[in-house]
Structures are given as C-alpha cells and as structure tokens.
Design an enzyme around this catalytic site. Structure first.
Site, PDB file in Angstrom:
ATOM      1  N   THR A 119       1.634  -0.684 -13.395  1.00 48.33           N
ATOM      2  CA  THR A 119       0.647  -1.307 -12.513  1.00 48.33           C
ATOM      3  C   THR A 119      -0.229  -0.009 -12.035  1.00 48.33           C
ATOM      4  OG1 THR A 119       1.629  -3.150 -11.653  1.00 48.33           O
ATOM      5  CG2 THR A 119      -0.064  -2.463 -10.341  1.00 48.33           C
ATOM      6  N   ARG A 173       3.756 -16.940 -13.663  1.00 47.26           N
ATOM      7  CA  ARG A 173       4.182 -16.262 -12.442  1.00 47.26           C
ATOM      8  C   ARG A 173       2.978 -15.275 -11.981  1.00 47.26           C
ATOM      9  NH1 ARG A 173       4.577 -10.457 -11.427  1.00 47.26           N
ATOM     10  NH2 ARG A 173       5.801 -10.144  -9.446  1.00 47.26           N
ATOM     11  N   GLY A 224       1.860 -11.971  -9.332  1.00 42.25           N
ATOM     12  CA  GLY A 224       2.568 -11.151  -8.443  1.00 42.25           C
ATOM     13  C   GLY A 224       1.665 -10.801  -7.050  1.00 42.25           C
ATOM     14  N   ASP A 225       1.844  -9.812  -6.549  1.00 44.39           N
ATOM     15  CA  ASP A 225       1.130  -9.434  -5.412  1.00 44.39           C
ATOM     16  C   ASP A 225      -0.204  -8.629  -5.698  1.00 44.39           C
ATOM     17  OD1 ASP A 225       2.669  -7.127  -6.488  1.00 44.39           O
ATOM     18  OD2 ASP A 225       1.975  -5.933  -5.010  1.00 44.39           O
ATOM     19  N   THR A 256       2.233  -1.294  -5.458  1.00 41.60           N
ATOM     20  CA  THR A 256       2.911  -1.455  -6.807  1.00 41.60           C
ATOM     21  C   THR A 256       4.486  -1.521  -6.711  1.00 41.60           C
ATOM     22  OG1 THR A 256       3.383  -0.538  -9.141  1.00 41.60           O
ATOM     23  CG2 THR A 256       3.006   0.960  -7.418  1.00 41.60           C
ATOM     24  N   GLY A 281       6.634  -7.542  -6.929  1.00 50.29           N
ATOM     25  CA  GLY A 281       5.450  -8.233  -6.230  1.00 50.29           C
ATOM     26  C   GLY A 281       6.127  -9.412  -5.404  1.00 50.29           C
TER      27      GLY A 281
HETATM   28  N1  ASP Z   1       3.573  -5.393  -8.387  1.00 55.34           N
HETATM   29  C1  ASP Z   1       3.334  -5.896  -9.789  1.00 55.34           C
HETATM   30  C2  ASP Z   1       3.938  -7.315  -9.943  1.00 55.34           C
HETATM   31  O1  ASP Z   1       4.647  -7.704  -9.211  1.00 55.34           O
HETATM   32  C3  ASP Z   1       4.173  -5.346 -10.809  1.00 55.34           C
HETATM   33  C4  ASP Z   1       4.227  -3.706 -10.597  1.00 55.34           C
HETATM   34  O2  ASP Z   1       3.674  -3.232  -9.812  1.00 55.34           O
HETATM   35  O3  ASP Z   1       4.867  -2.924 -11.464  1.00 55.34           O
HETATM   36  O4  ASP Z   1       3.186  -8.178 -10.664  1.00 55.34           O
END
Ligand code: ASP
Length: 343
Positions: A209, A237, A239-240, A260, A263
């Site tokens: 990310t 799905r 994520g954050d 990162t 998430g």
């Molecule tokens: N935070 C990201 C998510 O959960 C993934 C990542 O940062 O590697 O989608």
C-alpha cells in the site's frame, strides 16, 4: 545536539531500539517550522533482509527515492501539500512494485479492486473511493470526490461513473494484472484450502500500500493513501485505506497521517485520527502519540502495520510494529529512504 546513529536522525531523549521499530526525525525541535516536510510509505509487513534479494532492494530504494523527489521538488517550488502528495502517490500507483494502481493485488475472484483517500488538513475536506476497478489512478478520483462532489466517499460502479464524468483516465481491468501478484493469489488460494480464509488473509496479505503526508510552506498539511487491499479478499471487502480517520487523516491543528497494515485493526482503532486526537486532547508530541497507537495499542490488539506522519511543526514519525516498512522522508537538509526495522 543531533547524532546520526544507524542512519536514524536521533535527537536527545529519543533512543533507537530494534524492538521499538519507530523511526522519528525531529529536525526542528523547539525551532521554527521548516519550509516543507514530506514522508512516504510503500507498505509494511514481513520485509526482512533474508527475504530480500539485492536487486529487489535496489529497485525498492530507487522507487522510493524517485517518489520522494517528486514530492520534495514540488514542495520546494512552493506547491500546496495536496499537489505534492497527489503527484507522489500517482508515481507509486504507476509503479508495479507497489500494491496500488498498476501493482494492485488480486481478489479471491482474480480481479483488482482498489481503494484510495485524500484529506486536506486546512479545510478538513476529504475524498475517497472504494472497490474501483478501471480508474488508472484512484488517488486522483479521491481528490475529485473531495473537490468536485458534495460527498466524501464513493464506491464501485458509482465511483467509476463519477471519475468518468470528471474526465479521469480509465483503463481496461487487464492493465492492473501482473504475474507476481497473480502468483501470490494462487499461493493464497492453495493455503486457504488448508487454513481457511481468515487465516490466509492474515498471513498472506501482500504489502505495498502506498501513502504520502506533507507540510507545505504555508503550514498546510495533507495526507493520502492508495491500495489494492489484501490478496485474496472476498465480498467487496474494503480496508482502512479509503476510510477517513482510519487509514488517512490530516488536520492543520495537529498532524497528517497515512497508514498501512492489516486494515480491519486500523479501522477498529481509528488509527490515523487517534494519533491526532492524542496530540490535541493530551498534548502529546507526534512521536509519543504515534508510538502509543502503533507500538502499544495495535501490538496489544494484534494489528500489524505502521504509519507515516508529519506534524504542523514538520516533525516526522514513521513507527511500524511489523519487521519492515518501505518508507522515506525529506525536510530541508535531511532525507532518507529505509526498508528494514533496524535502519
Ligand atoms: N491497509 C490495507 C488494507 O487493509 C493493506 C495494506 O496496507 O497493506 O486494505
């Protein structure tokens, strides 16, 4: 007096430890705000020397350096923080080394679904897109949501229609396919048979990310994050990364943060905003607030990952509780690109 230890800029009261993989630069403690400050990340995770070939390490360091230069040059020329972070993230999205844009990971169904967000620390305006499949640069779409719609977050087909209405570049979904990420999905699918979906998501999610935070010459902060999410994710799905307050947050009163990691944990513990909130309500320094959340709270709860942050005075923090995080920062007269936890 500042000391350089193991490549980390250390100021009195801040000691390095391989257990606490927190990298903090405080170049202007008790001094005037610098002309600019910028930090970037390219994902956190099990990034260790024994898993890295020299060629791969060189490629990552060079890409991080180029990304940092793009943002730093804009800030030096006096560009707004928002422009600097957008241009930096566009470069990282276009680079297949990172899990964003061109290098996005695959979903369980073999598609690429991307998420991105951006926030203006001066106005608290924010924009985000989730689950988009044809927008070449999701960070541009997030900015367009912020600036040209009355909304903060658009997802899926609607977000794509909006991006098209703003004349943003769209591509055939095949543009995002690459062999390395495809192989990672095949491995994850095999493992899923043995350990189950949730376990494999935790173990096998691919890092990369991208994010950028910046402080410009006018004292304005901005933050942005872009991702393909987690390898083998199902059910649309999200994520954050596109969630304002979780993966991205900026407020001129405190700091700008991009996250990162896993998430779900960053959403539950509202990581990005929580760091700013600690500074605002508890009067903590950026370093203390970031460590309290990343190195303590998330560790206690089992949430792996890291953040990059810059505060209103140009201090930079890059703590990560995972073995490594692709990262870098630049302030006038000081600049570094790092990968491993012991750097
Ligand atoms: N935070 C990201 C998510 O959960 C993934 C990542 O940062 O590697 O989608």
């Amino acid at each position: 007096m500042a000391l350089i230890l193991c490549g980390i800029l250390i100021f009195p009261g801040c000691s390095p430890s391989s257990e606490n993989q927190s990298t903090t630069a405080q170049p202007i403690a008790n001094m005037e705000r610098p002309a600019y400050a910028i930090a970037i990340h390219g994902g956190a995770g099990i990034i260790t020397r024994d898993r890295m070939t020299p060629e791969k390490e060189t490629a990552y360091r060079s890409a991080l350096d180029t990304a940092l230069t793009i943002g730093e040059n804009l800030l030096k020329e006096g560009a707004p923080a928002l422009d600097a972070i957008e241009a930096t993230i566009v470069y990282l999205e276009n680079n297949p080394l990172f899990n964003a844009g061109k290098g996005a990971v695959f979903t369980h169904d073999g598609t690429n679904e991307m998420d991105a967000s951006i926030m203006n620390g001066k106005t608290q305006e924010a924009g985000a897109v989730g689950g988009v499949t044809i927008i070449k640069n999701p960070i541009k779409a997030a900015r367009a949501v912020m600036e040209s719609s009355n909304h903060v977050m658009l997802v899926g087909k609607g977000a794509e229609a909006f991006a098209q209405s703003q004349n943003l570049e769209t591509v055939d979904p095949s543009y995002f396919k690459n062999e390395f990420r495809w192989d990672a999905l095949q491995k994850a699918l095999e493992k899923e048979q043995q350990t189950g979906y949730h376990e494999v998501l935790k173990e096998e999610y691919k890092f990369g990310t991208v994010g950028c935070v910046a402080l410009d010459k006018d004292g304005n902060l901005a933050a942005g994050t872009s991702t393909g999410g987690m390898t083998n994710k199902k059910w649309n799905r999200i994520g954050d990364s596109p969630i304002i307050g979780a993966g991205t947050y900026a407020d001129n009163a405190t700091c700008a943060v991009s996250a990162t990691g896993h998430g779900e944990f960053f959403i539950r513990y509202v990581v990005a905003r929580e760091i700013g909130a600690r500074m605002e309500y508890l009067g903590e320094s950026l370093e203390d607030a970031a460590n309290a959340i990343v190195m303590k709270k998330l560790v206690e709860k089992g949430g792996e990952g890291g953040i990059i942050a810059v505060d209103k005075n140009g201090n930079i923090a890059m703590p990560h509780n995972s073995p490594g995080m692709y990262r870098g920062f630049a302030v006038p007269g000081e600049r570094a690109v790092k990968i491993f936890g012991d750097e």
